[in-house]
Design an enzyme around this catalytic site. Structure first.
Site, PDB file in Angstrom:
ATOM      1  CG  HIS A   1      -1.941   1.063   0.972  1.00 34.89           C
ATOM      2  ND1 HIS A   1      -3.139   0.743   0.724  1.00 34.89           N
ATOM      3  CD2 HIS A   1      -1.972   2.280   1.746  1.00 34.89           C
ATOM      4  CE1 HIS A   1      -4.054   1.984   0.864  1.00 34.89           C
ATOM      5  NE2 HIS A   1      -3.042   3.069   1.393  1.00 34.89           N
TER       6      HIS A   1
ATOM      7  CG  ASP B   1       2.392   4.290 -10.731  1.00 34.01           C
ATOM      8  OD1 ASP B   1       3.027   4.537  -9.849  1.00 34.01           O
ATOM      9  OD2 ASP B   1       1.434   3.362 -10.646  1.00 34.01           O
TER      10      ASP B   1
ATOM     11  NE  ARG C   1       1.943   3.293  -7.256  1.00 32.04           N
ATOM     12  CZ  ARG C   1       0.894   2.918  -7.228  1.00 32.04           C
ATOM     13  NH1 ARG C   1       0.409   2.660  -6.119  1.00 32.04           N
ATOM     14  NH2 ARG C   1       0.182   2.524  -8.189  1.00 32.04           N
TER      15      ARG C   1
END
Length: 397
Positions: free
Chosen positions: A252, A327, A329
């Site tokens: 998460h 994104d 990440r």
């Protein structure tokens, strides 16, 4: 099919060329690669004759700073965020394009006496700045070249050139295997280099472990630091996860607005709570909480993206408007934490296929995707639809 990393390192130390392939879900390309420290005009000529791609020189941030090599563009919109600097030629060259003069520029780039003023801009050599942490941070050819150089004990710089077929198409694995056989060249994968580095080193440190009672149940909370940046991450562990069986895992990414304030713009908070509840019900699992706010762009930039969404942009367009990929990440550190916990086989709580690919690229096996869909709200319907349409999330809306 592929050679061992140790075999490639031995050839590189002898000044030979190797072929480095990346993942089929990424660029799906192969590059010729050699150590910059041992570069010769003959090697450059081989690369441009049989590789036919762009000759680039992956370097560390230190080289770029010392030689004042600025980024090629102020906002990098490349899909893989390849960190090109301005192109250069050494001042001693004429046109700078010949194999001899390109080799000269590379040799002088590594010369500790060289200064920024010793290079003309633009030129015919394209430096690329590798991310600190190498392929454990970014699984690209740039990082692979610098990692391989460092593993050889050489100057942390490489020379790479994409391999293109004679008909102009990109060489894929079958073509690359034929090329390797034709020229008797070792061929390795970035995936294997990641595995090699993971086996020999680690970037995360387990700092502290406590018992954490929560509204969802009692977990063991394990705090981690890492050597790449100042971010601190936490794993909430339930039950015995050391049996070797696939373990239910939720990775998460931090969302202050959703996780703490209950923002209805996203489904992060409900996903976090649902994951903890499901792990508690099963009696075994891990929730890894990664400090990657706003899909990696940070809190303030996420708020700026929200502002753009209020003006009509969707979540992907807003990121791109701010100069970021959709994104940003990174799953390398998270994968190392999961490995430190002793995990190998995961039942991953996610709706995001890219997260599966991201973790599997770091020597983890996702045996099952466990959906984690929350009821849509009026305030986040457009956001969720964009995640389906543009980010490939698996949601039934």
């Amino acid at each position: 099919m592929f050679h061992r990393i140790e075999e490639a390192l031995e050839d590189l130390k002898q000044g030979k060329v190797v072929i480095v392939c990346d993942d089929e879900n990424r660029e799906n390309e192969g590059d010729f690669m050699a150590l910059a420290e041992y570069i010769t005009p003959e090697t450059i000529n081989f690369m441009i004759t049989h590789g036919r791609g762009l000759v680039c020189v992956p370097i560390t941030e230190g080289y770029a700073e010392r030689l004042q090599l600025e980024p090629m563009v102020s906002h990098n919109t490349d899909s893989h965020h390849t960190a090109f600097t301005v192109s250069i030629d050494h001042v001693s060259t004429t046109t700078g394009i010949s194999a001899h003069e390109r080799a000269t520029t590379i040799q002088q780039l590594l010369n500790p006496a060289s200064k920024g003023a010793d290079f003309n801009r633009p030129g015919h050599i394209f430096p690329l700045i590798a991310k600190e942490g190498g392929v454990l941070r970014r699984a690209g050819h740039t990082e692979a070249a610098v990692d391989l150089a460092q593993l050889c004990g050489a100057e942390p710089a490489g020379v790479i050139c994409e391999i293109i077929n004679e008909d102009g198409t990109m060489a894929r694995v079958p073509d690359l295997l034929q090329c390797a056989k034709q020229f008797d060249i070792k061929m390795i994968t970035i995936e294997d280099l990641i595995a090699y580095r993971r086996h020999h080193e680690t970037l995360v440190t387990r700092e502290v472990e406590i018992t954490l009672p929560t509204d969802f149940g009692t977990f063991q909370a394990i705090g981690y630091s890492n050597s790449l940046d100042t971010k601190e991450h936490i794993a909430l562990v339930k039950g015995d996860i050391s049996t070797g069986e696939p373990v239910l895992v939720r990775v998460h990414s931090e969302c202050l607005t959703g996780d703490v304030f209950g923002s209805c713009r996203c489904d992060c908070g409900p996903q976090l709570h649902a994951a903890l509840a499901q792990i508690e019900r099963e009696g075994k699992g891990v929730l890894l909480y990664m400090r990657q706010e706003g899909r990696g762009i940070g809190l303030l930039n996420k708020l700026r993206a929200y502002k753009l969404q209020e003006e009509g942009f969707d979540t992907v367009e807003a990121n791109e408007k701010l100069g970021f990929p959709a994104d940003l990440r990174d799953y390398g550190i998270g994968a190392q934490i999961l490995k430190d916990l002793g995990l190998q086989h995961l039942r991953l709580l996610t709706n995001n296929p890219r997260k599966i690919a991201g973790l599997q690229g770091y020597d983890l096996t996702v045996t099952e995707r466990v959906p984690l869909q929350m009821p849509a709200k009026e305030e986040n319907k457009t956001y969720l639809q964009t995640k389906v349409n543009k980010l490939g999330h698996l949601l039934n809306l």
